[in-house]
Design an enzyme around this catalytic site. Sequence first.
Site, PDB file in Angstrom:
ATOM      1  N   HIS A  73       0.806  -1.225   0.000  1.00 52.20           N
ATOM      2  CA  HIS A  73       0.000   0.000   0.000  1.00 52.20           C
ATOM      3  C   HIS A  73       0.842   1.280   0.000  1.00 52.20           C
ATOM      4  CE1 HIS A  73      -3.739  -2.155   0.417  1.00 52.20           C
ATOM      5  NE2 HIS A  73      -3.244  -2.836   1.431  1.00 52.20           N
ATOM      6  N   ASN A 132     -13.808   6.881   4.228  1.00 51.60           N
ATOM      7  CA  ASN A 132     -14.145   5.807   5.163  1.00 51.60           C
ATOM      8  C   ASN A 132     -13.348   5.821   6.461  1.00 51.60           C
ATOM      9  OD1 ASN A 132     -16.252   4.744   3.651  1.00 51.60           O
ATOM     10  ND2 ASN A 132     -14.891   3.430   2.467  1.00 51.60           N
ATOM     11  N   ASN A 183     -10.445   1.602   6.848  1.00 55.59           N
ATOM     12  CA  ASN A 183     -11.854   1.542   7.232  1.00 55.59           C
ATOM     13  C   ASN A 183     -12.082   1.288   8.716  1.00 55.59           C
ATOM     14  OD1 ASN A 183     -12.257   1.933   4.532  1.00 55.59           O
ATOM     15  ND2 ASN A 183     -13.127  -0.059   4.137  1.00 55.59           N
ATOM     16  N   HIS A 199      -4.420   6.466  -1.147  1.00 56.65           N
ATOM     17  CA  HIS A 199      -5.063   6.315   0.158  1.00 56.65           C
ATOM     18  C   HIS A 199      -4.071   6.469   1.313  1.00 56.65           C
ATOM     19  CE1 HIS A 199      -9.142   5.733   1.219  1.00 56.65           C
ATOM     20  NE2 HIS A 199      -9.142   4.452   1.499  1.00 56.65           N
ATOM     21  N   TYR A 230      -5.928  -0.685   9.027  1.00 49.50           N
ATOM     22  CA  TYR A 230      -6.467  -0.427   7.694  1.00 49.50           C
ATOM     23  C   TYR A 230      -7.426   0.752   7.790  1.00 49.50           C
ATOM     24  CZ  TYR A 230      -4.208  -4.586   5.986  1.00 49.50           C
ATOM     25  OH  TYR A 230      -3.262  -5.495   5.645  1.00 49.50           O
TER      26      TYR A 230
END
Length: 189
Positions: A14, A112, A66, A19, A64
């Site tokens: 990631h 989110n 969310n 993000h 993460y």
Amino acid sequence: MKLIAGLGNPEKRHENTRHNIGFEVIDEMARTFQTGFTSGKGNFHYAKISHRGEPVLLLKPMTYMNLSGHAVVAAMNFYKIGIGDILVICDDLNIPLGSIRLRAKGSAGGQNGLKHIIQCLGREDFARLRVGIGMDRPTGSYSSFVLGRFGEEDRKIIDKIIPVCADAALDFVQHGMEHAMNHFNRKSI
């Protein structure tokens, strides 16, 4: 003590994605203050710095995106940090690339990580710094877009805005949110 939480997703796959811009800002701040991260009393990594006499906790949730609220609330509880002393840094699909927007409170606006923090806190009145990752609507899914990497030209813009975001966060620490909003909301690259 102030808490500056940069949102993102853990794991090497990631890194450098849209993000993870919150992580990048927090990493820049840690580099500037020549400190590293350690595991916290919760599912987060943190670094402690001092800016002009004010202790600051730099936080990277390892939950993460969310589920970011779990890490933020755990750090707030452990370090006894009040709602007025936190700043959350995250990406925003609805803001032009190279722009930032600071707000003292507000809705999740489709982000989110913010949504989960609001849910866990039961309130929306915490400071946030949103980093624009582009207003162009992706041709595929939104999740594929935000989990994708910046193109070469976009990366140059992001590399310029990250230090501006770090400066805005430190301005929040030193002078408060209203001052930071007045001095940084018009900034764009």
